[in-house]
Design a protein around this motif. Sequence first.
Motif, mmCIF file in Angstrom:
data_model
loop_
_atom_site.group_PDB
_atom_site.id
_atom_site.type_symbol
_atom_site.label_atom_id
_atom_site.label_comp_id
_atom_site.label_asym_id
_atom_site.label_seq_id
_atom_site.Cartn_x
_atom_site.Cartn_y
_atom_site.Cartn_z
ATOM 1 N N ALA A 179 -57.510 26.477 -21.616
ATOM 2 C CA ALA A 179 -57.145 26.708 -23.023
ATOM 3 C C ALA A 179 -58.417 26.981 -23.801
ATOM 4 C CB ALA A 179 -56.444 25.479 -23.603
ATOM 5 N N SER A 180 -58.253 27.498 -25.014
ATOM 6 C CA SER A 180 -59.433 27.655 -25.870
ATOM 7 C C SER A 180 -59.816 26.269 -26.401
ATOM 8 C CB SER A 180 -59.146 28.633 -27.004
ATOM 9 O OG SER A 180 -58.137 28.110 -27.838
ATOM 10 N N PRO A 181 -61.085 26.093 -26.809
ATOM 11 C CA PRO A 181 -61.557 24.752 -27.200
ATOM 12 C C PRO A 181 -60.710 24.089 -28.282
ATOM 13 C CG PRO A 181 -63.412 26.221 -26.911
ATOM 14 C CD PRO A 181 -62.191 27.072 -26.756
ATOM 15 N N ASP A 197 -62.347 26.152 -20.467
ATOM 16 C CA ASP A 197 -62.255 27.216 -21.479
ATOM 17 C C ASP A 197 -62.119 28.555 -20.756
ATOM 18 O OD1 ASP A 197 -62.571 29.065 -23.484
ATOM 19 O OD2 ASP A 197 -64.514 28.306 -24.174
ATOM 20 N N TYR A 198 -60.979 29.236 -20.942
ATOM 21 C CA TYR A 198 -60.740 30.479 -20.201
ATOM 22 C C TYR A 198 -61.699 31.595 -20.593
ATOM 23 C CZ TYR A 198 -57.889 31.768 -24.349
ATOM 24 O OH TYR A 198 -57.446 32.033 -25.613
ATOM 25 N N ALA A 199 -62.378 31.434 -21.747
ATOM 26 C CA ALA A 199 -63.309 32.480 -22.177
ATOM 27 C C ALA A 199 -64.732 32.229 -21.668
ATOM 28 C CB ALA A 199 -63.318 32.559 -23.703
ATOM 29 N N HIS A 297 -50.789 33.036 -29.280
ATOM 30 C CA HIS A 297 -51.647 31.852 -29.449
ATOM 31 C C HIS A 297 -50.895 30.658 -30.016
ATOM 32 C CE1 HIS A 297 -55.282 33.752 -28.076
ATOM 33 N NE2 HIS A 297 -54.903 34.841 -28.741
ATOM 34 N N VAL A 298 -49.603 30.589 -29.712
ATOM 35 C CA VAL A 298 -48.810 29.440 -30.174
ATOM 36 C C VAL A 298 -49.190 28.201 -29.367
ATOM 37 C CG1 VAL A 298 -46.481 28.468 -30.253
ATOM 38 C CG2 VAL A 298 -46.867 30.843 -30.955
ATOM 39 N N ARG A 299 -49.346 27.078 -30.060
ATOM 40 C CA ARG A 299 -49.556 25.791 -29.373
ATOM 41 C C ARG A 299 -48.187 25.131 -29.249
ATOM 42 N NH1 ARG A 299 -53.162 21.431 -32.434
ATOM 43 N NH2 ARG A 299 -54.892 22.661 -31.612
HETATM 44 N N1 NAP Z 1 -40.966 34.660 -14.849
HETATM 45 C C1 NAP Z 1 -40.342 33.856 -15.714
HETATM 46 O O1 NAP Z 1 -39.228 33.401 -15.434
HETATM 47 C C2 NAP Z 1 -41.021 33.466 -16.995
HETATM 48 C C3 NAP Z 1 -40.485 32.396 -17.735
HETATM 49 C C4 NAP Z 1 -41.154 31.995 -18.908
HETATM 50 C C5 NAP Z 1 -42.299 32.673 -19.330
HETATM 51 N N2 NAP Z 1 -42.763 33.745 -18.613
HETATM 52 C C6 NAP Z 1 -43.983 34.455 -19.042
HETATM 53 O O2 NAP Z 1 -45.050 33.517 -18.984
HETATM 54 C C7 NAP Z 1 -46.027 33.849 -19.959
HETATM 55 C C8 NAP Z 1 -46.361 32.620 -20.780
HETATM 56 O O3 NAP Z 1 -45.221 32.277 -21.568
HETATM 57 P P1 NAP Z 1 -45.350 31.152 -22.683
HETATM 58 O O4 NAP Z 1 -44.039 31.042 -23.367
HETATM 59 O O5 NAP Z 1 -45.986 29.927 -22.110
HETATM 60 O O6 NAP Z 1 -46.428 31.867 -23.652
HETATM 61 P P2 NAP Z 1 -46.991 31.407 -25.052
HETATM 62 O O7 NAP Z 1 -46.355 30.124 -25.470
HETATM 63 O O8 NAP Z 1 -46.887 32.561 -25.971
HETATM 64 O O9 NAP Z 1 -48.539 31.150 -24.756
HETATM 65 C C9 NAP Z 1 -49.348 30.865 -25.836
HETATM 66 C C10 NAP Z 1 -50.582 30.112 -25.374
HETATM 67 O O10 NAP Z 1 -51.362 30.929 -24.523
HETATM 68 C C11 NAP Z 1 -52.717 30.536 -24.672
HETATM 69 N N3 NAP Z 1 -53.547 31.631 -24.186
HETATM 70 C C12 NAP Z 1 -53.617 32.901 -24.666
HETATM 71 N N4 NAP Z 1 -54.428 33.624 -23.873
HETATM 72 C C13 NAP Z 1 -54.854 32.786 -22.867
HETATM 73 C C14 NAP Z 1 -55.709 32.943 -21.738
HETATM 74 N N5 NAP Z 1 -56.292 34.120 -21.458
HETATM 75 N N6 NAP Z 1 -55.902 31.874 -20.927
HETATM 76 C C15 NAP Z 1 -55.333 30.688 -21.178
HETATM 77 N N7 NAP Z 1 -54.514 30.471 -22.254
HETATM 78 C C16 NAP Z 1 -54.289 31.525 -23.072
HETATM 79 C C17 NAP Z 1 -52.836 30.236 -26.142
HETATM 80 O O11 NAP Z 1 -53.842 29.278 -26.308
HETATM 81 P P3 NAP Z 1 -55.154 29.598 -27.181
HETATM 82 O O12 NAP Z 1 -54.668 29.721 -28.593
HETATM 83 O O13 NAP Z 1 -55.988 28.412 -26.884
HETATM 84 O O14 NAP Z 1 -55.705 30.909 -26.664
HETATM 85 C C18 NAP Z 1 -51.464 29.664 -26.489
HETATM 86 O O15 NAP Z 1 -51.485 28.255 -26.507
HETATM 87 C C19 NAP Z 1 -45.443 35.014 -20.759
HETATM 88 O O16 NAP Z 1 -45.944 36.220 -20.246
HETATM 89 C C20 NAP Z 1 -43.941 34.920 -20.470
HETATM 90 O O17 NAP Z 1 -43.276 36.154 -20.624
HETATM 91 C C21 NAP Z 1 -42.135 34.148 -17.449
#
Ligand code: NAP
Length: 307
Positions: A179-181, A197-199, A297-299
């Motif tokens: 995650a980001s810091p 930190d992924y960055a 960037h949703v938490r």
């Molecule tokens: N195959 C399936 O059945 C399935 C099911 C569910 C979800 N998905 C996919 O899984 C993915 C994640 O879904 P989600 O709902 O968890 O997404 P999400 O809630 O939108 O993810 C947001 C989070 O991602 C973090 N983030 C952004 N870039 C990042 C990086 N490079 N490395 C690490 N963290 C990062 C952000 O943290 P920071 O603000 O700290 O950057 C934020 O907390 C999506 O592509 C979704 O379509 C697939």
Amino acid sequence: MRGIAYDRFGGSEVLELRDDLPEPPVGPDTVLVRTHAAGVNPVDVGIREGHLSGFFPHRFPIVPGWDLAGTVEAVGPAIHDLAPGDEVFGYLRRDDVQWGTAAELVPAPQRCLARKPESLSFAEAGALPLAGLTAYQALTEALDVGEGDRVLVHRAAGGVGFFAVQIAVALGAHVIGTASPRNHGFLRDAGVAEVLDYAAGPVSAQLSEPVDAVLDLNGGDALADAPQQVRDVARVASVVDPAVNEMGGRYVFVRPERHDLEELGRMADAGQLRVAIAKAFPLERTAEAHDLVAGGHVRGKVVVTLR
Ligand SMILES: NC(=O)c1ccc[n+]([C@@H]2O[C@H](COP(=O)([O-])OP(=O)(O)OC[C@H]3O[C@@H](n4cnc5c(N)ncnc54)[C@H](OP(=O)(O)O)[C@@H]3O)[C@@H](O)[C@H]2O)c1
């Protein structure tokens, strides 16, 4: 019926609040649910933009949303284990796209629903199903995570990731999250032992030693680096990129499953699984909810509430 709907694919501007949507049909195996809250997921944005139109039949007007918590309004004649007034939650994916959850009434296939966990509010329960099931099925079926495993969860602060780290902790794993810091304290509070930190360069270079299992929620560079992160590539699961199968790992596509919903509910009621709501929007502001999720960037989770 009142709800959000769209008649063409596009940006969040296609989402309209309407009072004239037809009431959904109640087939023999259908549970009609009065929605209290509808979780918003990245896939809702993808569907709205038309990216899944080649995979499922789409019928306009489309009501967005697959996640829901609410109260049973009516049941079809084959349903005996739910009755009007029961509080339920569920992941309402069908083989076609039309009757989503951002509306007053939603027709739900029985297998997609379970009783709402008592300890969760409607907003929390409505935010849990899709992301919680994804995390649970990936960790238990694809990765077989157990006591003492060192598990790396990418994108740990997001919708799927924050449930995944908590479920992995509950399964007895030593959990490492990326995650980001700004999210590191949030993850440590949930029992994450190490936060990266992924960055700050490739994750494999930040690990003291390879882990036993990797849950990839990012694809791209994070997944390409996975063989260097794990002892055995068979224990890499990705929910983003099916190419993980060619790498020797496993692609996971979430399923609606009552048993697994009940297990998530049990963990929530036992205090092992918390739902972090980043923001709750009223129904008429669903477009803002979509934009927030699309920003990436949703938490925790974003949810739309109707009552
Ligand atoms: N195959 C399936 O059945 C399935 C099911 C569910 C979800 N998905 C996919 O899984 C993915 C994640 O879904 P989600 O709902 O968890 O997404 P999400 O809630 O939108 O993810 C947001 C989070 O991602 C973090 N983030 C952004 N870039 C990042 C990086 N490079 N490395 C690490 N963290 C990062 C952000 O943290 P920071 O603000 O700290 O950057 C934020 O907390 C999506 O592509 C979704 O379509 C697939």
